[in-house]
Write a protein that holds these residues in place. Structure first.
Motif, PDB file in Angstrom:
ATOM      1  N   UNK A   1      11.011   1.760 -14.921  1.00 34.59           N
ATOM      2  CA  UNK A   1      11.066   1.005 -13.666  1.00 34.59           C
ATOM      3  C   UNK A   1      12.418   0.350 -13.437  1.00 34.59           C
ATOM      4  N   UNK A   2      13.212   0.154 -14.507  1.00 36.49           N
ATOM      5  CA  UNK A   2      14.460  -0.601 -14.379  1.00 36.49           C
ATOM      6  C   UNK A   2      15.464   0.059 -13.431  1.00 36.49           C
ATOM      7  N   UNK A   3      15.790   1.362 -13.563  1.00 39.77           N
ATOM      8  CA  UNK A   3      16.738   1.961 -12.610  1.00 39.77           C
ATOM      9  C   UNK A   3      16.198   1.988 -11.181  1.00 39.77           C
ATOM     10  N   UNK A   4      14.880   2.109 -11.043  1.00 46.87           N
ATOM     11  CA  UNK A   4      14.287   2.080  -9.701  1.00 46.87           C
ATOM     12  C   UNK A   4      14.473   0.697  -9.085  1.00 46.87           C
TER      13      UNK A   4
ATOM     14  N   UNK B   1       0.815  -1.211   0.000  1.00 44.41           N
ATOM     15  CA  UNK B   1       0.000   0.000   0.000  1.00 44.41           C
ATOM     16  C   UNK B   1       0.848   1.260   0.000  1.00 44.41           C
ATOM     17  N   UNK B   2       1.948   1.249   0.740  1.00 40.86           N
ATOM     18  CA  UNK B   2       2.839   2.408   0.781  1.00 40.86           C
ATOM     19  C   UNK B   2       3.584   2.583  -0.536  1.00 40.86           C
ATOM     20  N   UNK B   3       4.024   1.479  -1.129  1.00 41.84           N
ATOM     21  CA  UNK B   3       4.743   1.545  -2.399  1.00 41.84           C
ATOM     22  C   UNK B   3       3.831   2.059  -3.510  1.00 41.84           C
ATOM     23  N   UNK B   4       2.568   1.629  -3.501  1.00 47.32           N
ATOM     24  CA  UNK B   4       1.629   2.046  -4.545  1.00 47.32           C
ATOM     25  C   UNK B   4       1.473   3.564  -4.622  1.00 47.32           C
ATOM     26  N   UNK B   5       1.725   4.248  -3.515  1.00 43.82           N
ATOM     27  CA  UNK B   5       1.596   5.706  -3.504  1.00 43.82           C
ATOM     28  C   UNK B   5       2.720   6.394  -4.263  1.00 43.82           C
ATOM     29  N   UNK B   6       3.760   5.643  -4.598  1.00 45.12           N
ATOM     30  CA  UNK B   6       4.914   6.239  -5.282  1.00 45.12           C
ATOM     31  C   UNK B   6       4.771   6.230  -6.801  1.00 45.12           C
TER      32      UNK B   6
ATOM     33  N   UNK C   1       9.820  11.758   5.397  1.00 45.34           N
ATOM     34  CA  UNK C   1       9.873  13.205   5.120  1.00 45.34           C
ATOM     35  C   UNK C   1      11.263  13.682   4.712  1.00 45.34           C
ATOM     36  N   UNK C   2      12.302  12.994   5.173  1.00 42.06           N
ATOM     37  CA  UNK C   2      13.672  13.443   4.880  1.00 42.06           C
ATOM     38  C   UNK C   2      14.237  12.833   3.607  1.00 42.06           C
ATOM     39  N   UNK C   3      13.989  11.538   3.361  1.00 42.04           N
ATOM     40  CA  UNK C   3      14.644  10.878   2.220  1.00 42.04           C
ATOM     41  C   UNK C   3      13.661  10.298   1.210  1.00 42.04           C
ATOM     42  N   UNK C   4      12.373  10.540   1.394  1.00 38.75           N
ATOM     43  CA  UNK C   4      11.382  10.119   0.416  1.00 38.75           C
ATOM     44  C   UNK C   4      11.237   8.614   0.322  1.00 38.75           C
ATOM     45  N   UNK C   5      11.132   8.108  -0.913  1.00 36.70           N
ATOM     46  CA  UNK C   5      10.870   6.686  -1.132  1.00 36.70           C
ATOM     47  C   UNK C   5      11.998   5.796  -0.613  1.00 36.70           C
ATOM     48  N   UNK C   6      13.206   6.353  -0.458  1.00 35.05           N
ATOM     49  CA  UNK C   6      14.311   5.547   0.074  1.00 35.05           C
ATOM     50  C   UNK C   6      14.014   5.004   1.469  1.00 35.05           C
ATOM     51  N   UNK C   7      13.138   5.686   2.182  1.00 35.99           N
ATOM     52  CA  UNK C   7      12.751   5.191   3.507  1.00 35.99           C
ATOM     53  C   UNK C   7      12.115   3.807   3.403  1.00 35.99           C
ATOM     54  N   UNK C   8      11.361   3.573   2.315  1.00 34.59           N
ATOM     55  CA  UNK C   8      10.750   2.257   2.108  1.00 34.59           C
ATOM     56  C   UNK C   8      11.809   1.179   1.957  1.00 34.59           C
ATOM     57  N   UNK C   9      12.828   1.478   1.146  1.00 37.03           N
ATOM     58  CA  UNK C   9      13.824   0.445   0.840  1.00 37.03           C
ATOM     59  C   UNK C   9      14.769   0.223   2.011  1.00 37.03           C
ATOM     60  N   UNK C  10      15.107   1.277   2.757  1.00 33.22           N
ATOM     61  CA  UNK C  10      15.970   1.107   3.922  1.00 33.22           C
ATOM     62  C   UNK C  10      15.247   0.426   5.088  1.00 33.22           C
ATOM     63  N   UNK C  11      13.926   0.475   5.085  1.00 39.61           N
ATOM     64  CA  UNK C  11      13.183  -0.160   6.181  1.00 39.61           C
ATOM     65  C   UNK C  11      13.379  -1.674   6.190  1.00 39.61           C
TER      66      UNK C  11
ATOM     67  N   UNK D   1       5.833  -1.198 -10.209  1.00 42.19           N
ATOM     68  CA  UNK D   1       6.328  -2.250 -11.107  1.00 42.19           C
ATOM     69  C   UNK D   1       7.730  -2.695 -10.701  1.00 42.19           C
ATOM     70  N   UNK D   2       8.592  -1.738 -10.354  1.00 48.66           N
ATOM     71  CA  UNK D   2       9.955  -2.060  -9.943  1.00 48.66           C
ATOM     72  C   UNK D   2       9.952  -2.917  -8.681  1.00 48.66           C
ATOM     73  N   UNK D   3       9.123  -2.559  -7.728  1.00 49.48           N
ATOM     74  CA  UNK D   3       9.035  -3.303  -6.472  1.00 49.48           C
ATOM     75  C   UNK D   3       8.533  -4.727  -6.721  1.00 49.48           C
ATOM     76  N   UNK D   4       7.556  -4.865  -7.625  1.00 53.31           N
ATOM     77  CA  UNK D   4       7.041  -6.192  -7.947  1.00 53.31           C
ATOM     78  C   UNK D   4       8.101  -7.090  -8.559  1.00 53.31           C
ATOM     79  N   UNK D   5       8.937  -6.516  -9.419  1.00 56.21           N
ATOM     80  CA  UNK D   5      10.014  -7.299 -10.041  1.00 56.21           C
ATOM     81  C   UNK D   5      11.068  -7.707  -9.014  1.00 56.21           C
ATOM     82  N   UNK D   6      11.446  -6.782  -8.148  1.00 54.22           N
ATOM     83  CA  UNK D   6      12.439  -7.090  -7.119  1.00 54.22           C
ATOM     84  C   UNK D   6      11.919  -8.176  -6.175  1.00 54.22           C
TER      85      UNK D   6
END
Length: 480
Positions: free
Chosen positions: A360-363, A270-275, A418-428, A281-286
């Motif tokens: 989606x590939x670089x993401x 749900x959080x990724x879909x907001x991006x 709020x500080x690093x944007x979508x990177x917060x998702x991947x670092x979590x 698509x990138x998240x689904x492939x990973x």
């Protein structure tokens, strides 16, 4: 006596035995995932995106169903492993029979309810209207095959509890060959078979499960494997109150762990879909890659659990700490090696799913580089949880998973976004893995799980269990 395909997990070199036991389990896991991928290809190519969406909705339900079976199966496997470790084949068969009886009864009830209330289930999932008819047809057949599918999973787990990981591998090969081979035949109506379309894919799974579990039952009796039930032993299929209480009490928290994992996964989607669509698509492939990256860790964890249970049953607490240590080292080598390959060849692997021009590939590359290394830590958690669960400690792992996946992982997202944007998702993901393995290690080293005890099998003298439940002073060395 060690039977066909079995290994004595209470003697001999620990590391070599763990690897030999884990590799067939890894093979089974890979085959199961490949089977799902192949079936998705058949459905997508022959029936289109709506049919593929229908199977995806149905698979969510099946994941939840199998989560419950996994819990009961793991609880029964622990009892089987401890009983087998102390040389009590009768107790192992009693526990296995009770688990089979419970799963047969529960799966029949669930299957009947699923067929009757399939429309209500699909409405709860908010299934897209375009996929509704296909999902209904697919799910009804899948529910009919639920008892055979669940029993097959349970028998595989029980066999591994006796030290046999090869037999489940060979019969997984049979199941996958039947399922993948019958999919196009029943979908398209090739030869004498009627054209069933989406229901044909589900029917292929049903036939594969029924044929495999029936053949496996005949094989177990023919080879005289430890879990065969003959004559008066068939009464073990009627669960006793004591064994039912133990299997349910231990199995529900293990099954709840699957719900926690799936719940955290749905929240992350749900959080990724907001991006936006490219990030989704990138998240689904990973995630497709992560499915295979985590398999060595899960196989090693399962091997550690089976081996630790047998040694606890045999009173060999001096080996339990070494099993955990070797399991951690093997995970580091296997999972670490797979992670390294995934990162070195990430562009080529991701290119299988995405064209070079895809936004989606670089993401996807960035997500993989940021998060994939955390699966080495995930593997360490699987090893530690495998050891503590081998003595029936199930609430600690459940609490740790809930805290790490919800409080830590989602907390990181909301605090850092709020500080690093979508990177917060991947670092979590790696931060959550650090929290999980740290808490798991603390729980393991604290040692309270060693004082736990599973219910003594009926008729067994207390002195026969003493070694399985009480750790000799100082015998268990913490894993380094």
């Amino acid at each position: 006596m060690v039977g066909p395909g079995q290994r004595d997990l209470t003697t001999g070199p620990i590391g070599r035995t763990l690897i030999a036991f884990a590799l067939p389990t890894l093979g089974s896991n890979i085959l199961q995932s490949l089977n799902g991928s192949i079936n998705a290809i058949w459905v997508g190519r022959f029936l289109g995106e709506d049919a593929l969406a229908a199977t995806s909705n149905a698979n969510i339900i099946m994941f939840l169903m199998f989560g419950a079976v996994f819990g009961f199966g793991m609880a029964a496997t622990i009892i089987v492993g401890q009983s087998w470790g102390r040389g009590d084949a009768g107790a192992a068969r009693r526990a296995f029979g009770s688990a089979i009886g419970l799963v047969i009864a529960a799966s029949i009830v669930v299957a009947a309810a699923g067929v009757i209330f399939v429309d209500d289930i699909l409405r709860l999932l908010v299934t897209p209207a375009a996929a509704l008819d296909d999902a209904r047809a697919y799910l009804r057949v899948i529910f009919l095959g639920l008892p055979a599918s669940m029993i097959l999973v349970l028998v595989f787990m029980g066999l591994r509890g006796t030290g046999d990981s090869l037999t489940p591998l060979w019969f997984m090969v049979l199941s996958v060959a039947l399922d993948a081979g019958l999919n196009p035949v029943l979908i398209l109506g090739l030869g004498p078979f009627p054209r069933m379309e989406i229901a044909g894919s589900a029917a292929a799974t049903l036939v594969a499960s029924v044929v495999t579990v029936s053949t496996l039952a005949l094989y177990i009796h023919w080879r005289g494997l430890p879990l065969r039930l003959r004559g008066r032993e068939l009464r073990y299929l009627i669960p006793t109150r004591a064994l039912t209480g133990t299997i349910v009490a231990k199995g529900l928290p293990i099954g709840a762990q699957m719900l926690v994992i799936s719940g955290a996964g749905l929240a992350m989607v749900g959080l990724v879909n907001r991006e936006g669509i490219a990030t989704t698509a990138a998240y689904g492939v990973v995630q497709q890659i992560w499915t295979y990256v985590q398999m060595p860790a899960m196989a090693v964890g399962a091997a550690v659990s089976a081996m630790a249970a047998q040694n606890i049953g045999a009173g060999r607490w001096d080996r339990v700490g070494r099993i955990t240590r070797d399991g951690l080292l093997i995970n580091l080598g296997l999972t670490g090696g797979v992670v390294a390959l995934a990162l070195v060849f990430d562009r080529a692997i991701l290119g299988i799913f995405l064209p070079d021009a895809s936004a989606a590939l670089p993401i996807a590359e960035h997500i993989s580089l940021t998060s994939t290394w955390g699966f080495v830590l995930f593997g360490g958690t699987m090893v530690l949880f495998g050891t503590v669960r081998a003595n029936g400690a199930v609430w600690g792992p459940l609490a740790i998973l809930f805290l790490s996946l919800f409080a830590v992982r989602l907390g990181v997202v909301f605090a850092m976004r709020p500080a690093i944007g979508a990177d917060a998702l991947w670092w979590s993901f790696p931060i959550g893995s650090i929290a999980t393995v740290t808490l798991a290690a603390a729980y393991y080293l604290q040692g309270g799980w060693r004082r736990g005890a599973l219910l003594a099998p009926e008729g067994e003298a207390c002195d026969q269990r003493a070694h399985a439940d009480v750790e000799p002073a100082g015998a268990l060395k913490p894993a380094g």
